[in-house]
Design a protein around this motif. Structure first.
Motif, short mmCIF file in Angstrom:
data_model
loop_
_atom_site.label_atom_id
_atom_site.label_comp_id
_atom_site.label_asym_id
_atom_site.label_seq_id
_atom_site.Cartn_x
_atom_site.Cartn_y
_atom_site.Cartn_z
N GLY A 3 0.79 -1.21 0.00
CA GLY A 3 0.00 0.00 0.00
C GLY A 3 0.82 1.27 0.00
N ASN A 23 7.53 -2.28 -0.79
CA ASN A 23 6.10 -2.02 -0.60
C ASN A 23 5.50 -2.95 0.44
OD1 ASN A 23 5.84 -4.47 -1.91
ND2 ASN A 23 5.00 -3.62 -3.80
N ASP A 123 1.15 -1.41 -4.92
CA ASP A 123 0.12 -2.41 -4.60
C ASP A 123 0.21 -3.69 -5.43
OD1 ASP A 123 -0.62 -1.32 -6.99
OD2 ASP A 123 -2.54 -0.54 -6.30
#
Length: 308
Positions: A3, A23, A123
Motif C-alpha cells: 500500500g 512495498n 500495490d
C-alpha cells in the motif's frame, strides 16, 4: 502488507550507502557506492533472486572491471574496452515518487552517462526500470541500451520462439557465439519454448541471442518466477544479428539480457530502454511445453500470451 513504497538508506553486504525500496511484499536494494547497480530483488525475507559475487560485493574504487552481481546497464555492441569501463565509483541518487534515480558520473573514455530510473508499484509485485544512456561527447555514437540481470544459481530460464507464420520465408534468426554448443546439456530446444538451466556442474559458457517478438523472458528459482517484459520493435535494428534478448550461462550464474534498438546517439541526446519486472511466488518448475503454457503464460498476461 502492501500500500505504500518505503525508500530508505541501508547498509548491505559491506556497502554502507545502499537504497532500499519496499512495498511490504517485495524489496529492491540499489547500490550507490558503485554502479549504477541493483544488487537485490526479491520477496521481503526471502532469497535474493539475483547473483552476488562473494569476492566483489562490498568493494569499490578499483581500476579493474568488476561485475559485482545483480542488475546492470551496459551499451551494446560488446567490445573491449568500451563495454568494460569500470563502474567502481559512487553514483548520484535522488528520490522520486515511489522510486529513485541512479545517475552515474560520465563514463571515462566513452563519454556516456548511465542512469536507472526505478519505480516500485505500491500495490503489486511489479517494478518498472527505465535504462537511459546519454552521449556527453563531441560526436555521434551508435549504441543500444543493454539491460542485464545476473540470476542466482540453480534456476531455469524460459524463452519463447517466434512462431509467426511467414510462409516459405524464415521466421526468426538465432545468434550463436563461438563457444555456444548446440548439444549443451543445460538447454532444451522445444517446439515453442527454449529452456536453459543454470548448472554449477557445467563449466563451459553458453550464449544465444534472438529477436524476441514475444517481449518477455523469465527465470524460475526458489519457487519464485521472475518475469521481464519489454517492447521488441519489429522494424528496428538490433545488435548481434538482430537480438533484442540474450541469455548467457556459466557455472556461476545465468544472465537475462534485453536490448533496445541500435541508435545513432547525437551529442547531448539520450535513449531509453524500459523493462517491467514482476515476481510470482509458489511457482513450480515447468518441464513440458504444456506446463509452461498452463503455469507461466497466465502470469505474463496481456497480449504477450496471445502471440501465435
Amino acid at each position: 502488507m502492501m500500500g505504500k513504497v518505503i525508500v530508505k538508506k541501508v547498509p548491505y553486504m559491506g556497502w554502507q550507502n545502499c537504497i532500499s525500496l519496499s512495498n511490504g511484499s517485495i524489496e529492491l536494494i540499489a547500490v550507490t557506492d558503485v554502479g549504477p547497480r541493483i544488487i537485490r530483488f526479491g520477496f521481503v525475507g526471502q532469497p535474493n533472486i539475483f547473483y552476488e559475487i562473494e569476492e566483489e560485493v562490498g568493494t569499490s574504487g578499483s581500476d579493474d572491471y568488476r561485475l559485482y552481481g545483480g542488475h546492470r546497464l551496459w551499451h551494446s555492441p560488446e567490445s573491449m574496452p568500451r563495454t568494460y569501463v569500470p563502474d567502481n565509483s559512487p553514483v548520484q541518487w535522488e528520490e522520486i515518487e515511489n522510486g529513485i534515480i541512479l545517475r552515474q558520473e560520465i563514463e571515462h573514455w566513452t563519454h556516456i552517462r548511465k542512469e536507472l530510473i526505478i519505480r516500485l508499484s505500491s500495490d503489486t509485485n511489479e517494478v518498472c526500470i527505465r535504462h537511459r544512456l546519454t552521449n556527453t561527447g563531441a560526436w555521434p555514437v551508435e549504441l543500444a541500451p543493454w539491460a542485464i540481470s545476473m540470476m542466482a544459481p540453480g534456476g531455469t530460464a524460459y524463452l519463447r520462439r517466434n512462431l509467426k507464420d511467414t510462409g516459405l520465408a524464415p521466421s526468426q534468426s538465432l545468434a550463436l557465439w563461438p563457444y555456444t554448443r548446440l548439444d549443451d546439456p543445460r538447454v532444451v530446444w522445444g517446439r515453442k519454448y527454449f529452456r536453459i538451466r543454470q548448472d554449477p556442474a557445467v563449466a563451459h559458457p553458453f550464449k544465444i541471442g534472438m529477436p524476441n517478438s514475444s517481449g518477455w523472458v523469465a527465470y524460475l528459482n526458489f519457487d519464485t518466477l521472475f518475469i521481464k517484459r519489454y517492447i521488441h520493435h519489429e522494424e528496428a535494428r538490433y545488435p548481434d544479428f538482430g537480438s533484442s534478448c540474450e541469455i548467457y550461462a556459466n557455472q556461476n550464474t545465468l544472465e537475462l539480457g534485453t536490448l533496445g534498438p541500435l541508435t545513432m546517439l547525437n551529442p547531448g541526446s539520450s535513449c531509453d530502454h524500459t523493462e517491467d519486472w514482476s515476481l510470482h511466488a509458489n511457482v513450480l518448475e515447468s518441464v513440458s511445453e504444456k506446463e509452461i503454457e498452463s503455469k507461466i503464460l497466465p502470469l505474463i498476461g496481456g497480449e504477450v500470451a496471445k502471440n501465435p
